[in-house]
Write a protein that holds these residues in place. Sequence first.
Motif, PDB file in Angstrom:
ATOM      1  N   GLY A  82       0.820  -1.187   0.000  1.00 27.03           N
ATOM      2  CA  GLY A  82       0.000   0.000   0.000  1.00 27.03           C
ATOM      3  C   GLY A  82       0.863   1.249   0.000  1.00 27.03           C
ATOM      4  O   GLY A  82       2.097   1.176   0.079  1.00 27.03           O
ATOM      5  N   PRO A  83       0.238   2.430  -0.055  1.00 25.21           N
ATOM      6  CA  PRO A  83       1.008   3.683  -0.055  1.00 25.21           C
ATOM      7  C   PRO A  83       1.747   3.880   1.266  1.00 25.21           C
ATOM      8  O   PRO A  83       1.305   3.431   2.323  1.00 25.21           O
ATOM      9  N   GLY A  84       2.890   4.545   1.186  1.00 21.25           N
ATOM     10  CA  GLY A  84       3.640   4.883   2.383  1.00 21.25           C
ATOM     11  C   GLY A  84       4.464   3.756   2.963  1.00 21.25           C
ATOM     12  O   GLY A  84       5.035   3.904   4.049  1.00 21.25           O
ATOM     13  N   CYS A  85       4.556   2.641   2.256  1.00 21.02           N
ATOM     14  CA  CYS A  85       5.352   1.516   2.750  1.00 21.02           C
ATOM     15  C   CYS A  85       6.822   1.702   2.400  1.00 21.02           C
ATOM     16  O   CYS A  85       7.183   2.373   1.423  1.00 21.02           O
ATOM     17  N   ARG A  86       7.681   1.084   3.182  1.00 18.52           N
ATOM     18  CA  ARG A  86       9.110   1.100   2.880  1.00 18.52           C
ATOM     19  C   ARG A  86       9.488   0.019   1.877  1.00 18.52           C
ATOM     20  O   ARG A  86      10.595   0.006   1.357  1.00 18.52           O
ATOM     21  N   LYS A  87       8.563  -0.891   1.618  1.00 18.94           N
ATOM     22  CA  LYS A  87       8.778  -1.987   0.664  1.00 18.94           C
ATOM     23  C   LYS A  87      10.084  -2.720   0.980  1.00 18.94           C
ATOM     24  O   LYS A  87      10.973  -2.859   0.153  1.00 18.94           O
ATOM     25  N   ARG A  88      10.147  -3.213   2.201  1.00 15.30           N
ATOM     26  CA  ARG A  88      11.360  -3.849   2.719  1.00 15.30           C
ATOM     27  C   ARG A  88      11.755  -5.097   1.947  1.00 15.30           C
ATOM     28  O   ARG A  88      12.936  -5.445   1.863  1.00 15.30           O
ATOM     29  N   TRP A  89      10.758  -5.819   1.391  1.00 18.13           N
ATOM     30  CA  TRP A  89      11.061  -7.101   0.751  1.00 18.13           C
ATOM     31  C   TRP A  89      10.409  -7.141  -0.628  1.00 18.13           C
ATOM     32  O   TRP A  89       9.328  -6.579  -0.847  1.00 18.13           O
ATOM     33  N   PRO A  90      11.037  -7.829  -1.572  1.00 18.72           N
ATOM     34  CA  PRO A  90      10.460  -7.911  -2.916  1.00 18.72           C
ATOM     35  C   PRO A  90       9.195  -8.758  -2.924  1.00 18.72           C
ATOM     36  O   PRO A  90       8.974  -9.598  -2.033  1.00 18.72           O
ATOM     37  N   THR A  91       8.354  -8.541  -3.922  1.00 15.16           N
ATOM     38  CA  THR A  91       7.157  -9.368  -4.059  1.00 15.16           C
ATOM     39  C   THR A  91       7.592 -10.822  -4.229  1.00 15.16           C
ATOM     40  O   THR A  91       8.619 -11.122  -4.819  1.00 15.16           O
ATOM     41  N   THR A  93       8.284 -12.648  -1.609  1.00 16.81           N
ATOM     42  CA  THR A  93       8.953 -13.028  -0.370  1.00 16.81           C
ATOM     43  C   THR A  93       7.960 -13.725   0.556  1.00 16.81           C
ATOM     44  O   THR A  93       6.843 -13.264   0.757  1.00 16.81           O
ATOM     45  N   ARG A  94       8.393 -14.836   1.108  1.00 18.95           N
ATOM     46  CA  ARG A  94       7.550 -15.591   2.026  1.00 18.95           C
ATOM     47  C   ARG A  94       7.604 -14.934   3.401  1.00 18.95           C
ATOM     48  O   ARG A  94       8.680 -14.673   3.937  1.00 18.95           O
ATOM     49  N   VAL A  95       6.413 -14.705   3.994  1.00 24.19           N
ATOM     50  CA  VAL A  95       6.348 -13.944   5.245  1.00 24.19           C
ATOM     51  C   VAL A  95       5.285 -14.521   6.176  1.00 24.19           C
ATOM     52  O   VAL A  95       4.411 -15.297   5.772  1.00 24.19           O
ATOM     53  N   VAL A  96       5.382 -14.083   7.430  1.00 21.88           N
ATOM     54  CA  VAL A  96       4.298 -14.227   8.405  1.00 21.88           C
ATOM     55  C   VAL A  96       4.071 -12.843   9.001  1.00 21.88           C
ATOM     56  O   VAL A  96       4.900 -11.942   8.830  1.00 21.88           O
ATOM     57  N   THR A 131       5.205  -7.366   9.943  1.00 20.37           N
ATOM     58  CA  THR A 131       5.467  -8.482   9.028  1.00 20.37           C
ATOM     59  C   THR A 131       6.921  -8.921   9.135  1.00 20.37           C
ATOM     60  O   THR A 131       7.813  -8.095   9.322  1.00 20.37           O
ATOM     61  N   PHE A 132       7.163 -10.236   8.989  1.00 15.97           N
ATOM     62  CA  PHE A 132       8.510 -10.786   9.132  1.00 15.97           C
ATOM     63  C   PHE A 132       8.781 -11.793   8.016  1.00 15.97           C
ATOM     64  O   PHE A 132       7.941 -12.667   7.754  1.00 15.97           O
ATOM     65  N   PRO A 133       9.930 -11.698   7.359  1.00 17.70           N
ATOM     66  CA  PRO A 133      10.275 -12.698   6.349  1.00 17.70           C
ATOM     67  C   PRO A 133      10.539 -14.045   6.994  1.00 17.70           C
ATOM     68  O   PRO A 133      11.070 -14.130   8.101  1.00 17.70           O
ATOM     69  N   VAL A 134      10.172 -15.108   6.318  1.00 15.61           N
ATOM     70  CA  VAL A 134      10.368 -16.470   6.825  1.00 15.61           C
ATOM     71  C   VAL A 134      11.810 -16.889   6.564  1.00 15.61           C
ATOM     72  O   VAL A 134      12.242 -16.929   5.416  1.00 15.61           O
ATOM     73  N   PRO A 135      12.580 -17.209   7.610  1.00 16.61           N
ATOM     74  CA  PRO A 135      13.997 -17.537   7.424  1.00 16.61           C
ATOM     75  C   PRO A 135      14.244 -19.039   7.219  1.00 16.61           C
ATOM     76  O   PRO A 135      13.379 -19.878   7.500  1.00 16.61           O
ATOM     77  N   ASN A 136      15.420 -19.342   6.734  1.00 14.70           N
ATOM     78  CA  ASN A 136      15.962 -20.710   6.697  1.00 14.70           C
ATOM     79  C   ASN A 136      15.096 -21.718   5.954  1.00 14.70           C
ATOM     80  O   ASN A 136      15.130 -22.918   6.257  1.00 14.70           O
ATOM     81  N   GLY A 137      14.314 -21.253   5.004  1.00 15.63           N
ATOM     82  CA  GLY A 137      13.512 -22.188   4.220  1.00 15.63           C
ATOM     83  C   GLY A 137      12.425 -22.891   4.997  1.00 15.63           C
ATOM     84  O   GLY A 137      11.971 -23.975   4.608  1.00 15.63           O
ATOM     85  N   LEU A 138      11.984 -22.301   6.105  1.00 16.01           N
ATOM     86  CA  LEU A 138      10.913 -22.896   6.895  1.00 16.01           C
ATOM     87  C   LEU A 138       9.678 -23.091   6.028  1.00 16.01           C
ATOM     88  O   LEU A 138       9.295 -22.206   5.270  1.00 16.01           O
ATOM     89  N   SER A 139       9.052 -24.245   6.136  1.00 11.09           N
ATOM     90  CA  SER A 139       7.908 -24.559   5.280  1.00 11.09           C
ATOM     91  C   SER A 139       6.725 -23.655   5.595  1.00 11.09           C
ATOM     92  O   SER A 139       6.599 -23.105   6.700  1.00 11.09           O
TER      93      SER A 139
END
Length: 386
Positions: A82-91, A93-96, A131-139
């Motif tokens: 959305g607007p005003g985001c820092r866009k920390r991760w590319p589209t 990206t797996r996240v929770v 929001t947090f990126p999923v590390p280490n290939g966690l399923s």
Amino acid sequence: MRAAVCTDSKFTVADLPTPTPGPGQVLIKVSRCGICGSDLHARMHADEMADLAAATGYDHFMRTEQGVVLGHEFSGEIVDYGPGCRKRWPTGTRVVALPIVRHDKQPHLVGLSTAAPGGYAEQVVVQESMTFPVPNGLSAEHAALTEPMAVAWHAVGKGRVGKNQNAFVIGCGPIGLAVISMLKAAGVRTVIASDFSPRRRELAAVCGADVVVDPASESPWSAAPIPGRINGVTDILNLGFDTMEKLRRIPNVPWWYAFRLAHTLNAGPSGPVIFECVGIPGVIDQLLTAAPPLSRVVVVGVCMETDHFQPAMAINKEIELRFALGYDPGEFRDTLHMLADGKVDPAPLITGTVGLDGIDNAFTALGSPEQHAKILIDPTSTAIAP
């Protein structure tokens, strides 16, 4: 997008407009979403939960007649910002994410508010800052359990189990199993689990419980030795006599400093830590009556009915009673990394997966403790039975 909408306690799979992320928000494609016990409660008792939430200062909880997309235990992939985001991760990206968003400074619980549709859908909106990126290939399956495992991690922190204390988990449903897993991850030496269900006792052992008890045939309190041997009030009184006799033998020493130091270091006698994970009326009273003196009881199970207990019983035993709900962002992040680093294995909790069309069947199946613990939803799946 396709989504399962709950209205008047019934699920309908419908085509809804694709959600639009607002300022500071992220649109996620849902990979997996867990069915939580609070979802079961919300489906049937939304109005009671909404009244309770309003009494505590939150006015946006769902009502029975409203159409709500449930689901707050999810993992997925970033689709858009959305607007005003820092866009920390590319589209992609797996996240929770913590299941909470904010509109015009008003917080909304994702999956439990009409203003924040949840993860029983192909897509869901979350807050970028949460929001947090999923590390280490966690399923995707295991990442989706970050939320319920974070609830357990928070409860374990509330318990403050010492190195010489036993931990008792009363009730081995999904939250009880998660607490067992997190207690062992925290290094607790002895975890005693109690449940009437053979299936849940089996899962408790797989999750790491050192002793598993059927309360119909054995008392959990006698199933493992209690460090310090404080089994009753008489033991505490005798400990006082014995301690004073020893201290008084030392001449010209202000013995009361020993007591002050013990209080400062929290090194006095203590009972076990007990995690109440049942959530039905009467259980707290049973625990206060049966538990050893100086125990700490952490209430994790959510009882939606009025309950009662005898305060004098807890006072006479000096039992500490605590209540746990949710987690903070740091605990959520730490839980995610514990899962990704292999310090906690959530696999035993996952007992089935369905698609959106199978949610009604999944809720029915979760009514039996002998069948399932945690059922996940895969929006791309056609499975209608877990």
